[in-house]
Write a protein that holds these residues in place. Structure first.
Motif, PDB file in Angstrom:
ATOM      1  N   ASN A   1       8.541  -0.795   4.630  1.00  0.00           N
ATOM      2  CA  ASN A   1       8.117  -2.125   4.612  1.00  0.00           C
ATOM      3  C   ASN A   1       7.198  -2.384   3.538  1.00  0.00           C
ATOM      4  O   ASN A   1       6.569  -1.446   2.974  1.00  0.00           O
ATOM      5  N   SER A   2       7.356  -3.475   2.791  1.00  0.00           N
ATOM      6  CA  SER A   2       6.504  -3.839   1.847  1.00  0.00           C
ATOM      7  C   SER A   2       5.202  -4.364   2.510  1.00  0.00           C
ATOM      8  O   SER A   2       5.154  -5.218   3.218  1.00  0.00           O
ATOM      9  N   ARG A   3       3.952  -4.037   1.768  1.00  0.00           N
ATOM     10  CA  ARG A   3       2.849  -4.707   2.061  1.00  0.00           C
ATOM     11  C   ARG A   3       2.267  -5.798   0.946  1.00  0.00           C
ATOM     12  O   ARG A   3       2.913  -5.793  -0.184  1.00  0.00           O
TER      13      ARG A   3
ATOM     14  N   GLY B   1       1.154  -4.706  -2.544  1.00  0.00           N
ATOM     15  CA  GLY B   1       2.329  -4.222  -3.173  1.00  0.00           C
ATOM     16  C   GLY B   1       2.593  -2.922  -2.922  1.00  0.00           C
ATOM     17  O   GLY B   1       3.754  -2.398  -3.363  1.00  0.00           O
ATOM     18  N   HIS B   2       2.164  -2.118  -2.005  1.00  0.00           N
ATOM     19  CA  HIS B   2       2.337  -1.021  -1.775  1.00  0.00           C
ATOM     20  C   HIS B   2       3.612  -0.808  -0.591  1.00  0.00           C
ATOM     21  O   HIS B   2       3.708  -1.858   0.051  1.00  0.00           O
ATOM     22  N   LEU B   3       4.230   0.289  -0.261  1.00  0.00           N
ATOM     23  CA  LEU B   3       5.054   0.468   0.635  1.00  0.00           C
ATOM     24  C   LEU B   3       4.508   1.160   1.917  1.00  0.00           C
ATOM     25  O   LEU B   3       3.518   1.828   1.819  1.00  0.00           O
TER      26      LEU B   3
ATOM     27  N   ASP C   1       3.754   4.591  -2.796  1.00  0.00           N
ATOM     28  CA  ASP C   1       4.507   3.927  -3.888  1.00  0.00           C
ATOM     29  C   ASP C   1       5.601   4.926  -4.517  1.00  0.00           C
ATOM     30  O   ASP C   1       5.485   6.027  -4.246  1.00  0.00           O
TER      31      ASP C   1
END
Length: 90
Positions: free
Chosen positions: A23-25, A28-30, A88
């Protein structure tokens, strides 16, 4: 025969852990979260499954995994263990 035993052990450990989709946060990180289904599973295995899922995700995009943070919760044999990998792909 040893090969079958090893395959059996690996498949049992895999069945002991569940992992969410990547999932994306908002920052901007995953992120991906792995959880032990049984109390007997080690934290290292739960962590390895989460990192493996993150690495597979990045490899599919032909990028490399860069781990930002790893959070863990739970205590083996007492509470359910959860590991969140924030990463990332670069």
């Amino acid at each position: 025969m040893k090969g079958y035993v090893l395959l059996f052990v690996i498949s049992m450990l895999t069945a002991c852990t569940s992992v969410t989709a990547v999932n994306s946060r908002q920052d901007g990180h995953l992120t991906v979260t792995s959880r032990a289904r049984w109390d007997l599973v080690s934290w290292n295995h739960v962590r390895a499954v989460g990192l493996g899922e993150a690495e597979d995700y990045c490899e599919k995009q032909k990028k490399q995994l860069h781990t930002v943070e790893i959070h863990s919760e739970g205590l083996r044999g007492v509470t359910s263990q959860t590991v969140e990998v924030i990463f990332d792909c670069i």
